[in-house]
Design a protein around this motif. Structure first.
Motif, PDB file in Angstrom:
ATOM      1  N   VAL A   1       0.757   3.164 -10.623  1.00  0.00           N
ATOM      2  CA  VAL A   1       0.625   4.273  -9.671  1.00  0.00           C
ATOM      3  C   VAL A   1      -0.605   4.078  -8.795  1.00  0.00           C
ATOM      4  CG1 VAL A   1       0.567   6.775  -9.410  1.00  0.00           C
ATOM      5  CG2 VAL A   1       1.802   5.765 -11.320  1.00  0.00           C
ATOM      6  N   ALA A   2      -1.678   3.512  -9.353  1.00  0.00           N
ATOM      7  CA  ALA A   2      -2.872   3.233  -8.547  1.00  0.00           C
ATOM      8  C   ALA A   2      -2.549   2.255  -7.429  1.00  0.00           C
ATOM      9  CB  ALA A   2      -3.981   2.672  -9.432  1.00  0.00           C
ATOM     10  N   ARG A   3      -1.764   1.236  -7.734  1.00  0.00           N
ATOM     11  CA  ARG A   3      -1.378   0.255  -6.714  1.00  0.00           C
ATOM     12  C   ARG A   3      -0.518   0.918  -5.636  1.00  0.00           C
ATOM     13  NH1 ARG A   3      -0.344  -3.265 -10.064  1.00  0.00           N
ATOM     14  NH2 ARG A   3       1.871  -2.837 -10.389  1.00  0.00           N
ATOM     15  N   PHE A   4       0.411   1.783  -6.050  1.00  0.00           N
ATOM     16  CA  PHE A   4       1.230   2.534  -5.095  1.00  0.00           C
ATOM     17  C   PHE A   4       0.350   3.378  -4.183  1.00  0.00           C
ATOM     18  CE2 PHE A   4       3.211   6.756  -4.362  1.00  0.00           C
ATOM     19  CZ  PHE A   4       4.230   6.388  -3.501  1.00  0.00           C
ATOM     20  N   THR A   5      -0.629   4.067  -4.759  1.00  0.00           N
ATOM     21  CA  THR A   5      -1.528   4.908  -3.961  1.00  0.00           C
ATOM     22  C   THR A   5      -2.335   4.066  -2.981  1.00  0.00           C
ATOM     23  OG1 THR A   5      -1.654   6.623  -5.662  1.00  0.00           O
ATOM     24  CG2 THR A   5      -3.489   6.496  -4.098  1.00  0.00           C
ATOM     25  N   ASP A   6      -2.868   2.951  -3.456  1.00  0.00           N
ATOM     26  CA  ASP A   6      -3.684   2.095  -2.590  1.00  0.00           C
ATOM     27  C   ASP A   6      -2.871   1.498  -1.441  1.00  0.00           C
ATOM     28  OD1 ASP A   6      -5.924   2.538  -4.131  1.00  0.00           O
ATOM     29  OD2 ASP A   6      -5.679   0.713  -5.330  1.00  0.00           O
ATOM     30  N   GLU A   7      -1.666   1.035  -1.752  1.00  0.00           N
ATOM     31  CA  GLU A   7      -0.882   0.269  -0.774  1.00  0.00           C
ATOM     32  C   GLU A   7      -0.003   1.140   0.116  1.00  0.00           C
ATOM     33  OE1 GLU A   7       1.290  -2.591  -3.041  1.00  0.00           O
ATOM     34  OE2 GLU A   7      -0.522  -3.701  -3.667  1.00  0.00           O
ATOM     35  N   ARG A   8       0.511   2.257  -0.424  1.00  0.00           N
ATOM     36  CA  ARG A   8       1.506   3.020   0.321  1.00  0.00           C
ATOM     37  C   ARG A   8       1.001   4.393   0.782  1.00  0.00           C
ATOM     38  NH1 ARG A   8       4.563   2.067   2.804  1.00  0.00           N
ATOM     39  NH2 ARG A   8       6.544   2.992   2.171  1.00  0.00           N
ATOM     40  N   VAL A   9       0.080   4.990   0.009  1.00  0.00           N
ATOM     41  CA  VAL A   9      -0.360   6.345   0.335  1.00  0.00           C
ATOM     42  C   VAL A   9      -1.589   6.339   1.233  1.00  0.00           C
ATOM     43  CG1 VAL A   9      -1.134   8.561  -0.602  1.00  0.00           C
ATOM     44  CG2 VAL A   9       0.603   7.228  -1.825  1.00  0.00           C
ATOM     45  N   LEU A  10      -2.643   5.658   0.813  1.00  0.00           N
ATOM     46  CA  LEU A  10      -3.911   5.736   1.541  1.00  0.00           C
ATOM     47  C   LEU A  10      -3.821   5.271   2.993  1.00  0.00           C
ATOM     48  CD1 LEU A  10      -6.461   4.677  -1.242  1.00  0.00           C
ATOM     49  CD2 LEU A  10      -5.880   6.975  -0.427  1.00  0.00           C
ATOM     50  N   PRO A  11      -3.000   4.263   3.332  1.00  0.00           N
ATOM     51  CA  PRO A  11      -2.933   3.868   4.750  1.00  0.00           C
ATOM     52  C   PRO A  11      -2.361   4.930   5.679  1.00  0.00           C
ATOM     53  CG  PRO A  11      -2.178   2.070   3.339  1.00  0.00           C
ATOM     54  CD  PRO A  11      -2.293   3.291   2.472  1.00  0.00           C
ATOM     55  N   ILE A  12      -1.601   5.906   5.139  1.00  0.00           N
ATOM     56  CA  ILE A  12      -0.921   6.865   6.027  1.00  0.00           C
ATOM     57  C   ILE A  12      -1.363   8.314   5.815  1.00  0.00           C
ATOM     58  CG2 ILE A  12       1.117   5.382   6.152  1.00  0.00           C
ATOM     59  CD1 ILE A  12       2.557   7.408   4.304  1.00  0.00           C
TER      60      ILE A  12
END
Length: 389
Positions: free
Chosen positions: A28-39
């Motif tokens: 989930v941390a990787r998902f947040t870093d890669e998919r959530v934080l940029p947008i």
């Protein structure tokens, strides 16, 4: 020399997790870093919930994560679910709110209070993100007093007719079904209401300064007719919705830790890079005291939620313990977000940084599902034996 401690995990709490729990957190941390934080900063600016992330969340098993595999869910333990909430809220409270409502306030009551037919019909589709739910409890006049419920459901032959209104409903305009709590002649009962039922209307709340990357709605019921088969048969009274809220509040004890870590990490890096009066901002005692205090508060909250999760997995968790953790961790996070905004100076007021966004979101998180005062009084009642409500 001893190895330098991780500033985000000063007590090596990660070593207390199982391999599976660490894998869930890392995923989930990787998902947040890669998919959530940029947008997510743009989503907050635009007051848009990123619906494009729902299929990915579903594919990772984040929706109804703790429910049994036989209903298409992941069957995770409570600590894993807490870590999911923490990492999602490190991205944004709105994303964690979506997962909380879908999992704890919609899927959980169908699992705990619904019929076997309800479970088979809804839970697999909800776990896949194909059916989105919302939770209709809070009313415009009600707030912290859910017993003062005005929405009614009256029996008419083999049907129920619902009239009334709900307010501050996360996912309201996204939802395919609403879990609606209403007064009946036999007390408060829950109903599964498809949102395309005639007489149902969801109206999105605009002009929000908090949870802008989340859908918040009012729900209105004008002679909404549903069959008795849509009633949740296995609970009556306030213990139904309050049981759901206990499940959701548990996740909320973890979520603000993620928001606090996001703000703390941002302020820590900024203070080491920002040069004022010929030295880094972090070289000032006043700033170090603030950073140390934040690290202390985060560590305390991490230990509190981990023990709460272990109690929940052992079947020993009590609602008062959830209240204590929700009160402590939300207060911790909102204080940290505000302090980090201060350390960032003028730069901290823009959504190019996360502190102001988290601070604004946490104004909602500290209020919904029991205000800070309500949880203080719950703990006060427990320690004194006297009800001061």
């Amino acid at each position: 020399m001893a190895a330098r401690l991780d500033p985000f995990d000063l007590f090596d709490i990660r070593s207390l997790l199982t391999d599976e729990e660490r894998m869930v957190q890392d995923t989930v941390a990787r998902f947040t870093d890669e998919r959530v934080l940029p947008i997510i900063g743009d989503c907050f600016d635009q007051a848009r919930f990123p619906t494009e992330l729902i299929p990915e969340m579903a594919s990772m098993g984040l929706l109804g994560a703790t429910l049994p595999e036989e209903y298409g869910c992941a069957g995770m333990n409570a600590v894993s679910y807490g870590l999911i909430c923490q990492e999602l809220e490190r991205g944004d409270s709105g994303l964690r709110s979506f997962a909380s409502v879908q999992s704890s306030l919609c899927m959980y009551p169908i699992y705990a209070y619904g019929s076997e037919e309800h479970k088979r019909q809804y839970l697999p589709a909800m776990a896949r993100g194909e059916v989105i739910g919302c939770f209709g409890l809070t009313e415009p006049h009600g707030g912290s007093d859910p017993a003062n419920m005005k929405t009614t459901a009256k029996k008419d032959g083999g049907d129920w007719v619902i009239n009334g209104a709900k307010m501050w409903i996360t996912n309201g305009n996204l939802a395919h079904i609403a879990i609606v709590w209403a007064q009946t002649e036999e007390g408060i009962q829950g109903f599964i209401v498809p949102t395309d039922t005639p007489g149902f209307k969801a109206q999105e709340v605009h002009k929000k300064m908090s949870l802008r990357a989340s859908v918040t709605s009012g729900l209105f019921f004008d002679d909404v007719r549903i069959p008795d088969a849509n009633r949740l048969p296995n609970v009556k009274g306030l213990k139904g919705p309050l049981g759901c809220l206990t499940q959701a509040r548990y996740g909320i004890t973890w979520g603000p830790i993620g928001a606090a870590i996001a703000c703390f990490g941002e302020a820590l890096e900024y203070s080491k890079e920002r040069i004022l009066f010929n030295r880094p901002l972090a070289a000032n005692q006043a700033v170090q005291l603030k950073l140390a205090e934040m690290a202390r508060q985060i560590t305390s909250a991490q230990l509190l939620s981990l023990q709460l999760g272990r109690l929940k997995d052992a079947g020993k968790m009590q609602p008062t313990q959830v209240s204590l953790a929700k009160w402590n961790n939300c207060r911790m996070a909102i204080d940290i977000a505000r302090t980090c905004r201060d350390i960032l100076g003028g730069a901290g007021i823009t959504t190019e940084h996360s502190a102001i966004r988290h601070a604004l979101n946490l104004e909602s998180v500290i209020t919904y599902e029991g205000t800070e005062t309500v949880h203080q009084l719950v703990v006060g009642r427990e320690v004194t034996g006297i009800n001061a409500f």
